[in-house]
Design an enzyme around this catalytic site. Structure first.
Site, PDB file in Angstrom:
ATOM      1  N   ARG A 106       0.759  -1.094   0.088  1.00 39.97           N
ATOM      2  CA  ARG A 106      -0.189   0.311   0.003  1.00 39.97           C
ATOM      3  C   ARG A 106       0.721   1.072   0.433  1.00 39.97           C
ATOM      4  O   ARG A 106       0.932   1.951  -1.088  1.00 39.97           O
ATOM      5  CB  ARG A 106      -1.010  -0.170   1.340  1.00 39.97           C
ATOM      6  CG  ARG A 106      -2.328  -0.496   1.261  1.00 39.97           C
ATOM      7  CD  ARG A 106      -2.774  -1.340   2.021  1.00 39.97           C
ATOM      8  NE  ARG A 106      -1.520  -1.738   2.903  1.00 39.97           N
ATOM      9  CZ  ARG A 106      -1.575  -3.820   2.907  1.00 39.97           C
ATOM     10  NH1 ARG A 106      -2.453  -3.911   1.807  1.00 39.97           N
ATOM     11  NH2 ARG A 106      -1.583  -4.169   3.113  1.00 39.97           N
ATOM     12  N   THR A 107       1.412   1.318   0.769  1.00 39.57           N
ATOM     13  CA  THR A 107       2.304   2.646   1.395  1.00 39.57           C
ATOM     14  C   THR A 107       3.233   2.769  -0.074  1.00 39.57           C
ATOM     15  O   THR A 107       3.417   4.396  -0.786  1.00 39.57           O
ATOM     16  CB  THR A 107       3.437   2.211   2.264  1.00 39.57           C
ATOM     17  OG1 THR A 107       2.451   1.970   3.530  1.00 39.57           O
ATOM     18  CG2 THR A 107       3.837   3.567   2.497  1.00 39.57           C
ATOM     19  N   LYS A 120      26.478  -4.112  -4.073  1.00 35.83           N
ATOM     20  CA  LYS A 120      27.639  -3.812  -3.902  1.00 35.83           C
ATOM     21  C   LYS A 120      28.727  -3.736  -2.842  1.00 35.83           C
ATOM     22  O   LYS A 120      29.732  -3.559  -2.522  1.00 35.83           O
ATOM     23  CB  LYS A 120      28.172  -3.622  -5.379  1.00 35.83           C
ATOM     24  CG  LYS A 120      27.992  -3.967  -6.696  1.00 35.83           C
ATOM     25  CD  LYS A 120      28.334  -3.246  -7.683  1.00 35.83           C
ATOM     26  CE  LYS A 120      27.904  -3.115  -9.056  1.00 35.83           C
ATOM     27  NZ  LYS A 120      28.379  -1.320 -10.178  1.00 35.83           N
ATOM     28  N   ARG A 136      10.980   3.949   3.975  1.00 36.64           N
ATOM     29  CA  ARG A 136      10.848   2.893   4.479  1.00 36.64           C
ATOM     30  C   ARG A 136      12.020   2.137   5.044  1.00 36.64           C
ATOM     31  O   ARG A 136      12.849   1.776   4.299  1.00 36.64           O
ATOM     32  CB  ARG A 136       9.461   1.806   3.946  1.00 36.64           C
ATOM     33  CG  ARG A 136       9.346   0.577   5.498  1.00 36.64           C
ATOM     34  CD  ARG A 136       8.019   0.360   4.658  1.00 36.64           C
ATOM     35  NE  ARG A 136       6.482   0.867   4.534  1.00 36.64           N
ATOM     36  CZ  ARG A 136       5.635   0.623   5.042  1.00 36.64           C
ATOM     37  NH1 ARG A 136       5.552  -1.020   4.439  1.00 36.64           N
ATOM     38  NH2 ARG A 136       4.950   0.528   5.317  1.00 36.64           N
ATOM     39  N   HIS A 160       5.011   6.187  11.687  1.00 39.20           N
ATOM     40  CA  HIS A 160       4.780   5.767   9.789  1.00 39.20           C
ATOM     41  C   HIS A 160       3.794   7.098   9.737  1.00 39.20           C
ATOM     42  O   HIS A 160       2.454   6.731  10.053  1.00 39.20           O
ATOM     43  CB  HIS A 160       3.632   4.548   9.810  1.00 39.20           C
ATOM     44  CG  HIS A 160       3.596   3.890   8.757  1.00 39.20           C
ATOM     45  ND1 HIS A 160       3.542   4.725   7.440  1.00 39.20           N
ATOM     46  CD2 HIS A 160       3.425   2.532   8.078  1.00 39.20           C
ATOM     47  CE1 HIS A 160       2.963   4.221   6.506  1.00 39.20           C
ATOM     48  NE2 HIS A 160       3.363   2.735   6.214  1.00 39.20           N
TER      49      HIS A 160
HETATM   50  C1  NCD Z   1       1.341  -1.063   8.348  1.00 31.55           C
HETATM   51  C2  NCD Z   1       2.972  -0.971   8.623  1.00 31.55           C
HETATM   52  O1  NCD Z   1       3.833  -0.712   7.342  1.00 31.55           O
HETATM   53  O2  NCD Z   1       3.392  -0.289   9.738  1.00 31.55           O
HETATM   54  N1  NCD Z   1       1.527  -1.214   7.329  1.00 31.55           N
HETATM   55  C3  NCD Z   1       0.687   0.058   6.361  1.00 31.55           C
HETATM   56  O3  NCD Z   1       1.425   0.344   5.690  1.00 31.55           O
HETATM   57  N2  NCD Z   1      -0.120  -0.117   5.661  1.00 31.55           N
HETATM   58  C4  NCD Z   1       0.806  -2.061   8.783  1.00 31.55           C
HETATM   59  C5  NCD Z   1       1.484  -3.220   9.308  1.00 31.55           C
HETATM   60  O4  NCD Z   1       2.385  -3.969   8.689  1.00 31.55           O
HETATM   61  O5  NCD Z   1       0.905  -4.023   9.722  1.00 31.55           O
END
Ligand code: NCD
Length: 281
Positions: free
Chosen positions: A47-48, A74, A95, A121
């Site tokens: 999703r993100t 590398k 991320r 997040h």
């Molecule tokens: C969440 C995350 O990555 O923290 N997912 C997301 O971005 N929708 C929640 C999760 O992984 O449980």
């Protein structure tokens, strides 16, 4: 500016982003022509990552994505990788299993934290808040959080944003939360007590066990929602989950009118378009 934590946003900033999100169709998309977003994900994501990329395209810009077979393979450092991406893009979405704040220092363009380990997040919290504001019309709300609260970055950011936007909120936690957030007005109950409180809440926010942050990889959800229990919630209360789900949220709940987790997914585009617009223009 960077968005590393909800602490980086004032209540006025949050209001402005929400306002833009409600009217996102009125953004002047032309200004994003030629703008590039970089995504650098060092942890899994559906999703993100894809919603940031989709949001940028919908705004008229484009994106580049750090591939799995980058020079990291590398032995190039993550620091150098971010320095390089900053020359190729106008903004970097990162991320990472550790703090994004540490990597953001190596970028001269804005960095957005797309989830860093068990920390925060923030754009998930923005879309969660948007979903709550859009569905719950009361000014003082009651939220119940279930699942692996201690290790969940979505929960950390959500508690912070809700406390800023709805200062009168009452939280019900069914498990221990991050001790740094314990100042909020809350009640800590046992999972067995959920049925005693379910009819009093506006929002049930569920999370999966954050297995990647546990030594024991076999942990599973204890609390599993049923439609019998969901139907005891107020008619206009909502069920939320950042997804991905595991067994805590069975598919049978999807047809319950209170289920809003796919609405959250939909709102993810709107809020990320609004946020990019707010940040970059
Ligand atoms: C969440 C995350 O990555 O923290 N997912 C997301 O971005 N929708 C929640 C999760 O992984 O449980």
């Amino acid at each position: 500016m960077n968005l590393i934590s909800i602490d980086d946003l004032s209540p006025a900033n949050i209001n402005n982003i929400l306002k833009l999100a409600f009217e996102v169709e009125r953004c002047q998309f032309g200004v994003f022509k030629g703008k590039i977003l970089a995504t650098a994900f060092f942890e899994p994501s559906t999703r993100t990552k894809l919603s940031f990329q989709s949001a940028m395209i919908r705004l008229g810009g484009t994106f580049i994505d750090l591939p799995d077979n980058s020079s990291l393979k590398k032995g190039e450092s993550e620091e150098d990788t971010i320095k390089i991406l900053a020359h190729y893009a106008d903004c970097i979405v990162i991320r990472h299993p550790k703090e994004v704040k540490a990597l953001a220092k190596y970028s001269h363009v804005p960095v957005i934290n797309a989830g860093d380990g068990g920390n925060e997040h923030p754009t998930q919290a923005l879309l969660d808040l948007y979903t709550i504001v859009d569905n719950i019309k009361e000014q003082s709300i009651k939220l119940m959080f279930t699942g692996d609260l201690y290790h969940s970055r979505t929960i950390n950011s959500l508690i912070k944003i809700i406390s800023k936007h709805y200062p009168e909120t009452e939280f019900i936690f069914t498990n221990e939360i991050n001790p740094a957030l314990k100042d909020c007005k809350h009640l800590l109950i046992k999972e067995e007590e959920i049925p005693n409180y379910i009819d009093s809440i506006n929002v049930l926010y569920m999370t999966r066990p954050q297995v990647e942050r546990h030594a024991d990889k076999s942990i599973e959800s204890n609390f599993i929602l049923t439609n019998d229990l969901a139907d005891r919630m107020k008619k206009d209360a909502i069920i939320m989950h950042p997804l991905p789900r595991t067994k805590e949220l069975p598919k049978e709940i999807d047809t319950n009118p209170r289920a809003k987790y796919f609405t959250q997914v939909k709102n993810g585009i709107r809020i990320r378009m609004a946020f990019l617009y707010w940040l970059l223009y």
